[in-house]
Scaffold this motif. Structure first.
Motif, PDB file in Angstrom:
ATOM      1  N   GLY A 126      44.763  56.720  40.957  1.00 38.75           N
ATOM      2  CA  GLY A 126      46.225  56.771  41.500  1.00 38.75           C
ATOM      3  C   GLY A 126      47.296  56.626  41.848  1.00 38.75           C
ATOM      4  N   LEU A 127      47.454  55.980  40.570  1.00 37.82           N
ATOM      5  CA  LEU A 127      48.967  54.891  40.846  1.00 37.82           C
ATOM      6  C   LEU A 127      49.402  55.807  39.974  1.00 37.82           C
ATOM      7  N   GLY A 128      49.549  57.248  39.792  1.00 35.69           N
ATOM      8  CA  GLY A 128      50.612  57.979  38.754  1.00 35.69           C
ATOM      9  C   GLY A 128      52.099  57.741  39.420  1.00 35.69           C
ATOM     10  N   LEU A 129      52.144  57.752  41.357  1.00 36.91           N
ATOM     11  CA  LEU A 129      53.347  58.297  41.445  1.00 36.91           C
ATOM     12  C   LEU A 129      53.687  56.783  41.909  1.00 36.91           C
ATOM     13  N   TYR A 130      53.171  55.640  41.803  1.00 35.21           N
ATOM     14  CA  TYR A 130      53.901  54.197  41.997  1.00 35.21           C
ATOM     15  C   TYR A 130      55.023  54.008  40.490  1.00 35.21           C
ATOM     16  N   LEU A 131      53.909  54.642  39.514  1.00 34.78           N
ATOM     17  CA  LEU A 131      54.475  54.509  38.115  1.00 34.78           C
ATOM     18  C   LEU A 131      55.726  55.104  38.036  1.00 34.78           C
ATOM     19  N   ILE A 132      56.031  56.524  38.000  1.00 33.40           N
ATOM     20  CA  ILE A 132      56.827  57.061  38.520  1.00 33.40           C
ATOM     21  C   ILE A 132      58.603  56.844  39.008  1.00 33.40           C
ATOM     22  N   ALA A 133      57.238  56.608  40.291  1.00 34.19           N
ATOM     23  CA  ALA A 133      58.669  55.459  41.339  1.00 34.19           C
ATOM     24  C   ALA A 133      59.551  54.700  40.531  1.00 34.19           C
ATOM     25  N   GLU A 134      58.371  53.928  39.694  1.00 30.06           N
ATOM     26  CA  GLU A 134      59.004  52.807  39.201  1.00 30.06           C
ATOM     27  C   GLU A 134      60.460  53.008  38.167  1.00 30.06           C
ATOM     28  N   MET A 135      59.890  53.745  37.178  1.00 28.33           N
ATOM     29  CA  MET A 135      60.687  54.754  35.988  1.00 28.33           C
ATOM     30  C   MET A 135      62.438  55.430  36.267  1.00 28.33           C
ATOM     31  N   ALA A 136      62.076  56.254  37.258  1.00 28.90           N
ATOM     32  CA  ALA A 136      63.056  57.117  37.666  1.00 28.90           C
ATOM     33  C   ALA A 136      64.381  56.831  38.259  1.00 28.90           C
ATOM     34  N   HIS A 137      65.189  56.875  38.302  1.00 26.37           N
ATOM     35  CA  HIS A 137      66.439  56.825  38.424  1.00 26.37           C
ATOM     36  C   HIS A 137      66.346  57.000  40.121  1.00 26.37           C
ATOM     37  N   ASP A 138      65.451  58.058  40.440  1.00 24.61           N
ATOM     38  CA  ASP A 138      65.764  58.557  41.675  1.00 24.61           C
ATOM     39  C   ASP A 138      64.234  59.543  41.916  1.00 24.61           C
ATOM     40  N   HIS A 139      63.626  59.787  42.923  1.00 21.79           N
ATOM     41  CA  HIS A 139      62.710  60.803  43.351  1.00 21.79           C
ATOM     42  C   HIS A 139      63.006  61.631  44.361  1.00 21.79           C
ATOM     43  N   GLY A 140      61.611  62.234  44.829  1.00 21.17           N
ATOM     44  CA  GLY A 140      61.566  62.994  46.742  1.00 21.17           C
ATOM     45  C   GLY A 140      60.586  63.879  46.436  1.00 21.17           C
ATOM     46  N   TRP A 141      61.009  64.901  47.558  1.00 25.30           N
ATOM     47  CA  TRP A 141      59.693  65.791  47.152  1.00 25.30           C
ATOM     48  C   TRP A 141      60.042  66.802  48.624  1.00 25.30           C
ATOM     49  N   HIS A 142      60.589  68.164  48.836  1.00 24.75           N
ATOM     50  CA  HIS A 142      61.069  68.504  49.846  1.00 24.75           C
ATOM     51  C   HIS A 142      60.278  70.343  49.457  1.00 24.75           C
ATOM     52  N   VAL A 143      60.589  71.129  50.410  1.00 20.52           N
ATOM     53  CA  VAL A 143      59.935  72.048  50.616  1.00 20.52           C
ATOM     54  C   VAL A 143      60.838  73.067  49.963  1.00 20.52           C
ATOM     55  N   ALA A 144      60.688  74.333  49.232  1.00 20.22           N
ATOM     56  CA  ALA A 144      61.045  74.990  49.263  1.00 20.22           C
ATOM     57  C   ALA A 144      60.385  76.215  48.375  1.00 20.22           C
ATOM     58  N   ASP A 145      61.150  77.842  49.271  1.00 20.67           N
ATOM     59  CA  ASP A 145      60.212  78.831  48.569  1.00 20.67           C
ATOM     60  C   ASP A 145      58.525  79.114  48.948  1.00 20.67           C
ATOM     61  N   GLY A 146      58.735  77.771  50.518  1.00 18.77           N
ATOM     62  CA  GLY A 146      57.080  77.794  50.664  1.00 18.77           C
ATOM     63  C   GLY A 146      56.137  76.787  49.591  1.00 18.77           C
ATOM     64  N   GLN A 147      57.100  76.276  48.689  1.00 16.42           N
ATOM     65  CA  GLN A 147      56.027  75.377  48.292  1.00 16.42           C
ATOM     66  C   GLN A 147      56.625  73.684  48.605  1.00 16.42           C
ATOM     67  N   LYS A 148      55.894  73.245  47.895  1.00 21.86           N
ATOM     68  CA  LYS A 148      55.808  71.428  47.870  1.00 21.86           C
ATOM     69  C   LYS A 148      56.656  71.890  46.392  1.00 21.86           C
ATOM     70  N   ALA A 149      57.265  71.023  46.252  1.00 27.29           N
ATOM     71  CA  ALA A 149      58.723  70.295  45.443  1.00 27.29           C
ATOM     72  C   ALA A 149      58.579  69.302  44.978  1.00 27.29           C
ATOM     73  N   VAL A 150      57.891  68.347  43.774  1.00 25.51           N
ATOM     74  CA  VAL A 150      57.946  66.870  44.244  1.00 25.51           C
ATOM     75  C   VAL A 150      59.069  66.504  42.758  1.00 25.51           C
ATOM     76  N   TRP A 151      59.850  65.805  42.430  1.00 27.41           N
ATOM     77  CA  TRP A 151      60.225  65.578  41.582  1.00 27.41           C
ATOM     78  C   TRP A 151      61.061  64.090  41.190  1.00 27.41           C
ATOM     79  N   ALA A 152      61.557  63.836  40.230  1.00 25.92           N
ATOM     80  CA  ALA A 152      61.697  62.845  39.301  1.00 25.92           C
ATOM     81  C   ALA A 152      63.116  62.667  39.097  1.00 25.92           C
ATOM     82  N   LEU A 153      64.137  62.647  38.686  1.00 21.31           N
ATOM     83  CA  LEU A 153      64.991  61.901  37.549  1.00 21.31           C
ATOM     84  C   LEU A 153      65.083  60.494  36.463  1.00 21.31           C
ATOM     85  N   LEU A 154      64.658  61.221  35.716  1.00 17.95           N
ATOM     86  CA  LEU A 154      64.131  60.476  34.378  1.00 17.95           C
ATOM     87  C   LEU A 154      65.259  60.104  33.802  1.00 17.95           C
TER      88      LEU A 154
END
Length: 145
Positions: free
Chosen positions: A114-142
């Motif tokens: 369950g530590l994947g999101l922490y790992l991604i946040a540490e590797m990424a320049h930026d990260h976030g999430w939003h709702v688009a077209d009725g779906q959750k969209a989780v993103w990370a910029l590496l």
């Protein structure tokens, strides 16, 4: 949020603009080995001979974590993409759980996962999430080389 800890939830914000890339419709974690190989080949071709193996593997790892989270917890309709930005790779994974923001595991023994999101946040320049077209969209910029 660049390179900072994920905290108890990811920030709610749309991703930065990005260009072309690769898209997948996913229905099962069993598809991920093939998709990882497709992604590795695409990243290698995009590098055009520049050595970016370490950065490419970070993109593959983040993609795999995000896609497997969506497949396991996102309620279906998983769409994943990796697109180029000026100096990075934007990974965006959408699922049907629009009302459930990504939640990093808090207070969990690391041996339970369950530590994947922490790992991604540490590797990424930026990260976030939003709702688009009725779906959750989780993103990370590496970063890319």
């Amino acid at each position: 949020m660049a390179g900072g800890p994920a905290g108890s939830s990811w920030p709610s914000s749309p991703p930065p603009p990005a260009g072309d890339g690769w898209n997948w419709e996913l229905t099962s974690v069993a598809e991920l080995p093939r998709v990882r190989q497709d992604l590795r080949r695409g990243l290698a071709a995009a590098a055009r001979g520049h050595t970016t193996d370490e950065l490419d593997e970070a993109v593959v790892l983040a993609f795999d974590e995000m896609a497997s989270n969506a497949l396991r917890h996102g309620g279906g309709q998983v769409r994943a993409q990796v697109r180029a930005t000026r100096d990075g790779w934007l990974i965006e994974v959408r699922d049907a759980a629009a009302s459930r923001p990504p939640q990093p595991a808090v207070g969990r023994d690391p041996s339970q996962g369950g530590l994947g999101l922490y790992l991604i946040a540490e590797m990424a320049h930026d990260h976030g999430w939003h709702v688009a077209d009725g779906q959750k969209a989780v993103w990370a910029l590496l970063p890319r080389g």
